[in-house]
Motif scaffolding. Structure first.
Motif, mmCIF file in Angstrom:
data_model
loop_
_atom_site.group_PDB
_atom_site.id
_atom_site.type_symbol
_atom_site.label_atom_id
_atom_site.label_comp_id
_atom_site.label_asym_id
_atom_site.label_seq_id
_atom_site.Cartn_x
_atom_site.Cartn_y
_atom_site.Cartn_z
ATOM 1 N N GLY A 1 0.800 -1.223 0.000
ATOM 2 C CA GLY A 1 0.000 0.000 0.000
ATOM 3 C C GLY A 1 0.826 1.263 0.000
ATOM 4 O O GLY A 1 0.276 2.360 -0.110
ATOM 5 N N MET A 2 2.143 1.149 0.139
ATOM 6 C CA MET A 2 3.025 2.314 0.107
ATOM 7 C C MET A 2 3.529 2.547 -1.310
ATOM 8 O O MET A 2 3.923 1.608 -2.003
ATOM 9 C CB MET A 2 4.218 2.121 1.046
ATOM 10 N N GLY A 3 3.512 3.792 -1.739
ATOM 11 C CA GLY A 3 3.906 4.136 -3.088
ATOM 12 C C GLY A 3 5.381 4.457 -3.230
ATOM 13 O O GLY A 3 6.207 4.106 -2.378
ATOM 14 N N VAL A 4 5.687 5.157 -4.307
ATOM 15 C CA VAL A 4 7.060 5.512 -4.666
ATOM 16 C C VAL A 4 7.081 6.983 -5.057
ATOM 17 O O VAL A 4 6.231 7.428 -5.822
ATOM 18 C CB VAL A 4 7.563 4.649 -5.846
ATOM 19 N N THR A 5 8.042 7.740 -4.532
ATOM 20 C CA THR A 5 8.136 9.153 -4.894
ATOM 21 C C THR A 5 8.607 9.301 -6.336
ATOM 22 O O THR A 5 9.234 8.398 -6.908
ATOM 23 C CB THR A 5 9.126 9.897 -3.990
ATOM 24 N N TYR A 6 8.341 10.465 -6.930
ATOM 25 C CA TYR A 6 8.822 10.709 -8.288
ATOM 26 C C TYR A 6 10.345 10.690 -8.339
ATOM 27 O O TYR A 6 10.935 10.274 -9.343
ATOM 28 C CB TYR A 6 8.271 12.030 -8.828
ATOM 29 N N LEU B 1 1.093 6.009 -7.311
ATOM 30 C CA LEU B 1 2.292 5.651 -6.558
ATOM 31 C C LEU B 1 2.822 6.854 -5.793
ATOM 32 O O LEU B 1 3.184 6.765 -4.615
ATOM 33 C CB LEU B 1 3.380 5.134 -7.499
ATOM 34 N N SER B 2 2.892 8.004 -6.469
ATOM 35 C CA SER B 2 3.397 9.209 -5.819
ATOM 36 C C SER B 2 2.468 9.661 -4.699
ATOM 37 O O SER B 2 2.909 10.013 -3.605
ATOM 38 C CB SER B 2 3.554 10.331 -6.852
ATOM 39 N N GLY B 3 1.157 9.631 -4.968
ATOM 40 C CA GLY B 3 0.197 10.073 -3.961
ATOM 41 C C GLY B 3 0.144 9.195 -2.734
ATOM 42 O O GLY B 3 -0.324 9.623 -1.676
ATOM 43 N N ALA B 4 0.632 7.953 -2.871
ATOM 44 C CA ALA B 4 0.643 7.019 -1.741
ATOM 45 C C ALA B 4 2.040 6.821 -1.177
ATOM 46 O O ALA B 4 2.281 5.866 -0.433
ATOM 47 C CB ALA B 4 0.064 5.678 -2.176
ATOM 48 N N SER B 5 2.964 7.728 -1.510
ATOM 49 C CA SER B 5 4.369 7.532 -1.130
ATOM 50 C C SER B 5 4.690 7.978 0.288
ATOM 51 O O SER B 5 5.833 7.855 0.726
ATOM 52 C CB SER B 5 5.286 8.266 -2.120
ATOM 53 N N ALA B 6 3.706 8.500 1.019
ATOM 54 C CA ALA B 6 3.901 8.883 2.421
ATOM 55 C C ALA B 6 2.780 8.257 3.254
ATOM 56 O O ALA B 6 1.648 8.111 2.772
ATOM 57 C CB ALA B 6 3.899 10.402 2.579
#
Length: 353
Positions: A126-131, A302-307
Motif C-alpha cells: 500500500g506504500m507508493g514511490v516518490t517521483y 504511486l506518488s500520492g501514496a508515497s507517504a
C-alpha cells in the motif's frame, strides 16, 4: 468448468493481443523518436530503407524492419514501390514537440524490471514511490511529453484566461510554480515576463538537475528542491501554479493551506488537472480512460501514496468537486472552473482569496 462461447472467446483473445500489440508498437515509437528516424523523415520526402539508414547513420536491416512495422501500424505510408513517408499529421504528432499535438515523448519503451518490481511491492504494502525514486527516465519522459503544454500553450492560451494576471506579470510579479518538474514552465514564463521573478518548487532531484541546466541563462528564475509544503507563509506571491501535480502529491490539503499563506490577498492560484468526474460511469465517454488508470497505477497513484497517510488521489482523483473542497477548506473564497476547447484532457481552476 464454465461453458465458453467460442465466438466471444475469439473476440476476447483478439482484444487482449491488441493491447499487447500496442505495447510493442509503443516501443517502436520510442525507438523512432529516440533514434531520430521520424525527424529524418520530416518534410514529406519518400525514403527507401537504404536511404533512411544512410541519412540516419543506422543499420539498414534494422531500419527496414522498423519501417515495415510502422507502416503496418498505420503510422507511416508505404508506396507500391516500397518507399516510406511520414504524413504531415504524423509529423505534427511524432516530430514537432512545440505543439500540443506532439505525442512521441510519452513513449518510453516499456517499464524497466526494477520499476515493475516497485509497483508490485506497492500492491503488497500500500506504500507508493516518490517521483524522485522513480528515477531519471521518468523525469525525462515527463519533460518530453509536457513541453508544449507548459510553455507555449500555457503562455498563449491559459494565462490570458486569468483575470488581470498577464498585466500583473508584465508589470512585475512574484510567482511560484509548484511541482515544476524540469523547469520548462518556469523558463517559458521567465523569458516572456522579464519584469517578474519566478521560483520553481520540485521535490525530484532528477527533475531539478534538468531544471538547473535549463535555467542556467535565466536571471529572474530560481529553483528550490522541495515540495509545496515548503512555501514561505509571508503572502509574497502574486501567482501560484500547480500544473498537473495536485493529484500526485500525498497531502494536497497541506499544499493548499501553504499556498493560502504564501499568496497575496489579491493573488491568483492556477490549478491545472485532469478532466474527470467523481462518478466513474460519467468518465466512460473518455476514450483514454484505461490509459489514464494505467498511468495512475504506474506513476500518479504511486506518488500520492508515497507517504504514510497520503491522500492517494491518483490520476483521476481531482475532479472539480474535490478540487473546490480542497481550495475552500484551505481558506480560499473564489473558485472558478474553466475548460479550453483545444485541450479536451484538462480542466483549469482560477482560485482566489
Amino acid at each position: 468448468m464454465r461453458k465458453v462461447d467460442p465466438d466471444l472467446l475469439k473476440a476476447y483473445v483478439f482484444k487482449v493481443w491488441k493491447y499487447k500489440q500496442g505495447e510493442v508498437v509503443s516501443l517502436m515509437v520510442h525507438l523512432g523518436d529516440r533514434l531520430g528516424l521520424y525527424e529524418a523523415m520530416a518534410g514529406g520526402a519518400e525514403f527507401t530503407p537504404e536511404e533512411l539508414a544512410a541519412t540516419s547513420g543506422l543499420a539498414e536491416r534494422m531500419v527496414r524492419e522498423w519501417l515495415m512495422g510502422q507502416a503496418a501500424a498505420g503510422l507511416l505510408t508505404r508506396s507500391p514501390e516500397g518507399t516510406y513517408s511520414l504524413d504531415p499529421e504524423g509529423e505534427r504528432v511524432l516530430v514537432d514537440d512545440s505543439t500540443v499535438s506532439f505525442a512521441a515523448g510519452a513513449f518510453i519503451g516499456g517499464f524497466p524490471p526494477d520499476q515493475v518490481d516497485g509497483i508490485l511491492e506497492s500492491f503488497r504494502t500500500g506504500m507508493g514511490v516518490t517521483y524522485h525514486d522513480m528515477g531519471d527516465t521518468v523525469a525525462r519522459q515527463i519533460d518530453r511529453m509536457n513541453n508544449a503544454w507548459v510553455s507555449t500553450y500555457l503562455l498563449d492560451r491559459v494565462l490570458p484566461q486569468l483575470h488581470g494576471v498577464v498585466d500583473r506579470l508584465e508589470a512585475g510579479a512574484e510567482v511560484a510554480d509548484i511541482g515544476c518538474g524540469g523547469g520548462i514552465s518556469v523558463r517559458a514564463m521567465a523569458r516572456r515576463f522579464p519584469a517578474s521573478n519566478f521560483v520553481g518548487y520540485e521535490p525530484s532531484g532528477h527533475a531539478v538537475a534538468h531544471a538547473r541546466q535549463r535555467l542556467a541563462d535565466v536571471d529572474n528564475a530560481r529553483l528550490v528542491q522541495a515540495g509545496g509544503e515548503e512555501l514561505p507563509g509571508d503572502a509574497r506571491f502574486d501567482l501560484v501554479l500547480t500544473l498537473d501535480c495536485m493529484h500526485d502529491v500525498p497531502f494536497p490539503d497541506r499544499i493548499a493551506a501553504n499556498i493560502r499563506g504564501a499568496i497575496k490577498q489579491s493573488g491568483t492560484w492556477l490549478i491545472k488537472d485532469m478532466k474527470c468526474s467523481e462518478v466513474w460511469e460519467r468518465n466512460l465517454k473518455n476514450p483514454m480512460l484505461a490509459l489514464q488508470y494505467g498511468y495512475s497505477v504506474s506513476a500518479c497513484l504511486l506518488s500520492g501514496a508515497s507517504a504514510e497517510g497520503g491522500a492517494a488521489l491518483g490520476t483521476l482523483g481531482l475532479p472539480p468537486v474535490v478540487a473546490e473542497r480542497i481550495a475552500r477548506d484551505a481558506g480560499f473564497g473564489s473558485f472558478r472552473e474553466f475548460g479550453l476547447k483545444d485541450d479536451p484532457m484538462h480542466l483549469y481552476y482560477e482560485v482566489r482569496v
